[in-house]
Design a protein around this motif. Structure first.
Motif, PDB file in Angstrom:
ATOM      1  N   VAL A 149       0.847  -1.196   0.000  1.00 11.81           N
ATOM      2  CA  VAL A 149       0.000   0.000   0.000  1.00 11.81           C
ATOM      3  C   VAL A 149       0.883   1.247   0.000  1.00 11.81           C
ATOM      4  O   VAL A 149       0.641   2.192  -0.753  1.00 11.81           O
ATOM      5  CB  VAL A 149      -0.951   0.009   1.226  1.00 11.81           C
ATOM      6  CG1 VAL A 149      -1.623   1.359   1.399  1.00 11.81           C
ATOM      7  CG2 VAL A 149      -1.987  -1.099   1.083  1.00 11.81           C
ATOM      8  N   LYS A 150       1.907   1.257   0.836  1.00 20.35           N
ATOM      9  CA  LYS A 150       2.812   2.405   0.904  1.00 20.35           C
ATOM     10  C   LYS A 150       3.476   2.653  -0.448  1.00 20.35           C
ATOM     11  O   LYS A 150       3.612   3.789  -0.875  1.00 20.35           O
ATOM     12  CB  LYS A 150       3.885   2.160   1.966  1.00 20.35           C
ATOM     13  CG  LYS A 150       4.845   3.299   2.133  1.00 20.35           C
ATOM     14  CD  LYS A 150       5.897   2.971   3.170  1.00 20.35           C
ATOM     15  CE  LYS A 150       6.946   4.058   3.211  1.00 20.35           C
ATOM     16  NZ  LYS A 150       8.075   3.692   4.046  1.00 20.35           N
ATOM     17  N   ASP A 151       3.878   1.576  -1.134  1.00 24.75           N
ATOM     18  CA  ASP A 151       4.530   1.714  -2.439  1.00 24.75           C
ATOM     19  C   ASP A 151       3.589   2.297  -3.489  1.00 24.75           C
ATOM     20  O   ASP A 151       4.033   2.928  -4.440  1.00 24.75           O
ATOM     21  CB  ASP A 151       5.073   0.363  -2.917  1.00 24.75           C
ATOM     22  CG  ASP A 151       6.248  -0.106  -2.092  1.00 24.75           C
ATOM     23  OD1 ASP A 151       6.850   0.723  -1.376  1.00 24.75           O
ATOM     24  OD2 ASP A 151       6.565  -1.311  -2.154  1.00 24.75           O
ATOM     25  N   ARG A 152       2.287   2.093  -3.325  1.00 27.00           N
ATOM     26  CA  ARG A 152       1.313   2.613  -4.300  1.00 27.00           C
ATOM     27  C   ARG A 152       0.914   4.056  -4.022  1.00 27.00           C
ATOM     28  O   ARG A 152       0.345   4.722  -4.876  1.00 27.00           O
ATOM     29  CB  ARG A 152       0.066   1.730  -4.312  1.00 27.00           C
ATOM     30  CG  ARG A 152       0.298   0.361  -4.938  1.00 27.00           C
ATOM     31  CD  ARG A 152      -1.008  -0.347  -5.188  1.00 27.00           C
ATOM     32  NE  ARG A 152      -1.809  -0.488  -3.991  1.00 27.00           N
ATOM     33  CZ  ARG A 152      -2.050  -1.635  -3.357  1.00 27.00           C
ATOM     34  NH1 ARG A 152      -1.550  -2.755  -3.822  1.00 27.00           N
ATOM     35  NH2 ARG A 152      -2.802  -1.666  -2.286  1.00 27.00           N
ATOM     36  N   LEU A 153       1.194   4.550  -2.827  1.00 29.65           N
ATOM     37  CA  LEU A 153       0.826   5.917  -2.477  1.00 29.65           C
ATOM     38  C   LEU A 153       1.707   6.906  -3.219  1.00 29.65           C
ATOM     39  O   LEU A 153       2.889   6.653  -3.439  1.00 29.65           O
ATOM     40  CB  LEU A 153       0.976   6.146  -0.973  1.00 29.65           C
ATOM     41  CG  LEU A 153      -0.017   5.408  -0.080  1.00 29.65           C
ATOM     42  CD1 LEU A 153       0.350   5.628   1.378  1.00 29.65           C
ATOM     43  CD2 LEU A 153      -1.431   5.877  -0.338  1.00 29.65           C
ATOM     44  N   PRO A 154       1.140   8.055  -3.597  1.00 25.83           N
ATOM     45  CA  PRO A 154       1.974   9.079  -4.239  1.00 25.83           C
ATOM     46  C   PRO A 154       2.980   9.622  -3.227  1.00 25.83           C
ATOM     47  O   PRO A 154       2.730   9.637  -2.025  1.00 25.83           O
ATOM     48  CB  PRO A 154       0.972  10.152  -4.658  1.00 25.83           C
ATOM     49  CG  PRO A 154      -0.246   9.899  -3.854  1.00 25.83           C
ATOM     50  CD  PRO A 154      -0.245   8.454  -3.464  1.00 25.83           C
ATOM     51  N   ALA A 155       4.114  10.072  -3.733  1.00 25.47           N
ATOM     52  CA  ALA A 155       5.145  10.628  -2.860  1.00 25.47           C
ATOM     53  C   ALA A 155       4.605  11.875  -2.171  1.00 25.47           C
ATOM     54  O   ALA A 155       3.907  12.686  -2.788  1.00 25.47           O
ATOM     55  CB  ALA A 155       6.392  10.959  -3.662  1.00 25.47           C
ATOM     56  N   ARG A 156       4.922  12.009  -0.900  1.00 23.42           N
ATOM     57  CA  ARG A 156       4.461  13.172  -0.143  1.00 23.42           C
ATOM     58  C   ARG A 156       5.350  14.367  -0.446  1.00 23.42           C
ATOM     59  O   ARG A 156       6.558  14.250  -0.530  1.00 23.42           O
ATOM     60  CB  ARG A 156       4.511  12.887   1.353  1.00 23.42           C
ATOM     61  CG  ARG A 156       3.434  11.928   1.766  1.00 23.42           C
ATOM     62  CD  ARG A 156       3.510  11.559   3.226  1.00 23.42           C
ATOM     63  NE  ARG A 156       3.844  12.649   4.107  1.00 23.42           N
ATOM     64  CZ  ARG A 156       4.094  12.488   5.388  1.00 23.42           C
ATOM     65  NH1 ARG A 156       4.054  11.302   5.935  1.00 23.42           N
ATOM     66  NH2 ARG A 156       4.391  13.519   6.154  1.00 23.42           N
ATOM     67  N   LYS A 157       4.711  15.504  -0.620  1.00 21.49           N
ATOM     68  CA  LYS A 157       5.458  16.745  -0.836  1.00 21.49           C
ATOM     69  C   LYS A 157       5.773  17.353   0.521  1.00 21.49           C
ATOM     70  O   LYS A 157       4.937  17.342   1.421  1.00 21.49           O
ATOM     71  CB  LYS A 157       4.652  17.724  -1.667  1.00 21.49           C
ATOM     72  CG  LYS A 157       4.400  17.238  -3.076  1.00 21.49           C
ATOM     73  CD  LYS A 157       3.607  18.254  -3.856  1.00 21.49           C
ATOM     74  CE  LYS A 157       3.309  17.745  -5.237  1.00 21.49           C
ATOM     75  NZ  LYS A 157       2.509  18.695  -6.007  1.00 21.49           N
ATOM     76  N   LYS A 158       6.968  17.868   0.644  1.00 21.02           N
ATOM     77  CA  LYS A 158       7.346  18.524   1.891  1.00 21.02           C
ATOM     78  C   LYS A 158       6.699  19.902   1.924  1.00 21.02           C
ATOM     79  O   LYS A 158       6.817  20.674   0.995  1.00 21.02           O
ATOM     80  CB  LYS A 158       8.867  18.657   1.992  1.00 21.02           C
ATOM     81  CG  LYS A 158       9.561  17.339   2.160  1.00 21.02           C
ATOM     82  CD  LYS A 158      11.042  17.526   2.337  1.00 21.02           C
ATOM     83  CE  LYS A 158      11.732  16.197   2.491  1.00 21.02           C
ATOM     84  NZ  LYS A 158      13.180  16.353   2.670  1.00 21.02           N
ATOM     85  N   SER A 159       6.014  20.177   3.015  1.00 25.16           N
ATOM     86  CA  SER A 159       5.381  21.489   3.141  1.00 25.16           C
ATOM     87  C   SER A 159       6.353  22.447   3.799  1.00 25.16           C
ATOM     88  O   SER A 159       7.147  22.070   4.639  1.00 25.16           O
ATOM     89  CB  SER A 159       4.090  21.381   3.966  1.00 25.16           C
ATOM     90  OG  SER A 159       4.382  20.890   5.247  1.00 25.16           O
ATOM     91  N   LYS A 160       6.252  23.689   3.393  1.00 21.04           N
ATOM     92  CA  LYS A 160       7.125  24.715   3.959  1.00 21.04           C
ATOM     93  C   LYS A 160       6.535  25.191   5.269  1.00 21.04           C
ATOM     94  O   LYS A 160       5.329  25.389   5.375  1.00 21.04           O
ATOM     95  CB  LYS A 160       7.271  25.886   2.988  1.00 21.04           C
ATOM     96  CG  LYS A 160       7.984  25.499   1.720  1.00 21.04           C
ATOM     97  CD  LYS A 160       8.124  26.686   0.814  1.00 21.04           C
ATOM     98  CE  LYS A 160       8.800  26.273  -0.484  1.00 21.04           C
ATOM     99  NZ  LYS A 160       8.946  27.393  -1.395  1.00 21.04           N
ATOM    100  N   PRO A 161       7.406  25.372   6.277  1.00 22.74           N
ATOM    101  CA  PRO A 161       6.891  25.875   7.569  1.00 22.74           C
ATOM    102  C   PRO A 161       6.328  27.279   7.412  1.00 22.74           C
ATOM    103  O   PRO A 161       6.817  28.083   6.645  1.00 22.74           O
ATOM    104  CB  PRO A 161       8.106  25.889   8.485  1.00 22.74           C
ATOM    105  CG  PRO A 161       9.276  25.404   7.693  1.00 22.74           C
ATOM    106  CD  PRO A 161       8.829  25.125   6.304  1.00 22.74           C
ATOM    107  N   ALA A 162       5.287  27.557   8.177  1.00 22.53           N
ATOM    108  CA  ALA A 162       4.615  28.865   8.092  1.00 22.53           C
ATOM    109  C   ALA A 162       5.396  29.946   8.784  1.00 22.53           C
ATOM    110  O   ALA A 162       6.200  29.801   9.568  1.00 22.53           O
ATOM    111  CB  ALA A 162       3.234  28.775   8.696  1.00 22.53           C
TER     112      ALA A 162
END
Length: 96
Positions: A83-96
């Motif tokens: 399941v993890k391999d099928r998930l799209p890569a997570r984008k790193k969010s910029k800190p506020a």
């Protein structure tokens, strides 16, 4: 010259690994910046450092239940990896 290595005097133990386990160990060792030997020793130390070891008598209902639970956990881990391999890569969010 080879007698200068301290490791020459340490205990040696040959282990037969199931198919695919050597590759998994090699990947884990590389990820942890260790040799395969250091990875194996580290994992053994970690698993044995918990204090009292669980002792199970063979051919008992308790042993059968533990083996069954172990098989189930392996299957669940495998499914979670898929399941993890099928998930799209997570984008790193910029800190506020």
């Amino acid at each position: 010259m080879s007698s200068d290595f301290k490791s020459r005097g340490l205990d040696k133990f040959v282990v037969r690994l199931p198919d695919g386990m050597r590759e998994k160990l090699a990947e884990a060792a590389q990820a942890n910046n260790r040799t395969m030997n250091a990875e194996i020793v580290s994992r053994l130390e970690q698993s044995l450092s918990g204090g009292t070891l669980l002792t199970i008598r063979e051919n008992t209902a308790e042993a059968d239940m533990i083996w069954e639970m172990s098989d189930i956990l392996r299957a669940v881990r495998s499914e979670l990896r898929e399941v993890k391999d099928r998930l799209p890569a997570r984008k790193k969010s910029k800190p506020a």
